[in-house]
Design a protein around this motif. Structure first.
Motif: not given
Length: 167
Positions: A88-103
């Motif tokens: 659940e925490h990881a999914w919240d973190v994913l929502r903060k990864v900016p478009a165009g800036e993959p990790v």
């Protein structure tokens, strides 16, 4: 409880979303078949049936607007998934990864606060029921290889290209 689904044609293929009575996304992905999405929803949240609609309001607008180039419109759409604390925490973190800036998966694990949990980070992507709204397509293998994607590598490639082109 009334649960609805809607399919929208997009440049990346048909996209279906399932929402609860409050319009919160429970599952979504590039498929024309809502039945494919039902098993992705955690049993505690899973509806017995869904009712088709032609429009899900803000969710449908966000899907259409995202594919038309408004990459941030998906950020405010509420999502509900259930699992363990790390996922659940990881999914919240994913929502903060900016478009165009993959990790990378390694970077994603570190962003989630568990740098050694690269497999856990990959599992969060694999178990994500709310594709697009929880943008697991923004996670790549070290070196830039696409890795996996439930909705197919051509779709993942399209999404990454779409997000990079609009930056």
């Amino acid at each position: 409880m009334t649960i609805h689904h809607c399919t929208v044609d997009t440049p990346a293929g048909p996209f279906t979303a399932i929402v609860d009575a409050d319009g919160v996304v429970l599952a979504s992905g590039w498929t024309p078949d809502a039945a494919v999405l039902i098993p992705l929803i955690h049993p505690r949240l899973r509806p017995a049936t869904t009712v088709a609609r032609t429009d899900l309001g803000a969710v449908t607008r966000a899907v259409t607007d995202y594919h038309a180039g408004d990459l941030s419109c998906i950020d405010s759409i509420p999502v509900k998934q259930h699992s363990g604390e790390f996922l659940e925490h990881a999914w919240d973190v994913l929502r903060k990864v900016p478009a165009g800036e993959p990790v990378t998966y390694t970077e994603f694990a570190a962003l989630a606060g568990r740098p050694a949990a690269v497999r856990g980070a990959a599992s969060a992507c694999a178990r994500n029921a709310a594709a697009l709204f929880v943008p697991c397509h923004r996670v790549l293998r070290v070196g830039g290889a696409l890795g996996g994607f439930r909705w197919g590598l051509p779709t993942k490639r399209w999404l990454l290209s779409h997000e990079h082109a609009d930056r």
